[in-house]
Design an enzyme around this catalytic site. Structure first.
Site, PDB file in Angstrom:
ATOM      1  N   ASP A  30       0.893  -1.006   0.108  1.00 34.11           N
ATOM      2  CA  ASP A  30      -0.067  -0.017   0.074  1.00 34.11           C
ATOM      3  C   ASP A  30       0.941   1.450  -0.057  1.00 34.11           C
ATOM      4  OD1 ASP A  30      -3.171   0.709   0.910  1.00 34.11           O
ATOM      5  OD2 ASP A  30      -1.692   2.047   0.943  1.00 34.11           O
ATOM      6  N   GLY A  93     -15.425   3.549   3.924  1.00 37.05           N
ATOM      7  CA  GLY A  93     -14.383   4.377   3.466  1.00 37.05           C
ATOM      8  C   GLY A  93     -13.526   3.637   2.048  1.00 37.05           C
ATOM      9  N   GLN A  94     -14.460   2.702   1.332  1.00 40.15           N
ATOM     10  CA  GLN A  94     -13.827   2.212   0.355  1.00 40.15           C
ATOM     11  C   GLN A  94     -13.546   3.395  -0.695  1.00 40.15           C
ATOM     12  OE1 GLN A  94     -16.078  -0.787  -2.001  1.00 40.15           O
ATOM     13  NE2 GLN A  94     -14.598  -0.997  -3.351  1.00 40.15           N
ATOM     14  N   HIS A 100     -10.260  -5.462  -3.100  1.00 35.72           N
ATOM     15  CA  HIS A 100      -9.069  -5.610  -2.765  1.00 35.72           C
ATOM     16  C   HIS A 100      -9.000  -5.781  -1.097  1.00 35.72           C
ATOM     17  CE1 HIS A 100      -9.804  -1.103  -2.423  1.00 35.72           C
ATOM     18  NE2 HIS A 100      -9.082  -1.071  -1.231  1.00 35.72           N
ATOM     19  N   HIS A 102      -6.945  -5.920   2.297  1.00 35.89           N
ATOM     20  CA  HIS A 102      -5.750  -5.308   3.175  1.00 35.89           C
ATOM     21  C   HIS A 102      -5.198  -6.335   3.836  1.00 35.89           C
ATOM     22  CE1 HIS A 102      -6.795  -0.684   2.213  1.00 35.89           C
ATOM     23  NE2 HIS A 102      -8.114  -1.335   2.056  1.00 35.89           N
TER      24      HIS A 102
END
Ligand code: AMP
Ligand code: ZN
Length: 114
Positions: A30, A93-94, A100, A102
């Protein structure tokens, strides 16, 4: 998908720090890490969000968990612990609408998440 940033990363059109790739899955660091280990694991197939996964994606989604386990072991966070997070839609909060996972670890996590 045309302007999907993660599709571009998968194709190598945008640089990333790749940590894993196979025919179906791509994983990279990230850009704004929230923990000492913060890896994004994505299917190469563009799926907007977890709500859009179908029965046909069951094996693919299962494989992502196996990749997460492998990377957690490689990064030395398997025993200390880690978190696998999928944000879906606005309240989560996408930000990036290519599904994906995390993989976060290397520090003590809080619960409940913020
Ligand atoms: P989410 O809020 O779940 O959609 O997470 C999107 C994640 O993508 C955030 O943690 C960002 O830091 C990360 N991100 C955005 N652009 C890039 C990029 N070019 N390379 C690596 N990670 C990125
Ligand atoms: Zn995409």
């Amino acid at each position: 998908m045309g302007d999907c940033i993660f599709c571009k990363i998968i194709k190598g059109e945008i640089p990333s720090k790749k940590v894993y790739e196979d025919k179906d899955i791509f994983a990279f660091e990230d850009i704004n890490p929230q923990a000492p280990v913060h890896i994004l694991i994505v299917p190469k197939k563009h799926i907007d969000k977890s709500l859009d996964a179908t029965d046909q994606d069951k094996e693919l989604i299962g494989s992502i968990f196996m990749v997460a386990n492998k990377l957690a072991k490689e990064k030395g966070i398997a025993e200390s612990g880690f978190r696998l997070v999928v944000n879906c839609n606005r309240d989560s909060g996408q930000d990036v609408f290519h599904i994906h996972f995390h993989l976060l670890g290397g520090r003590k996590m809080k619960w409940p998440p913020g």
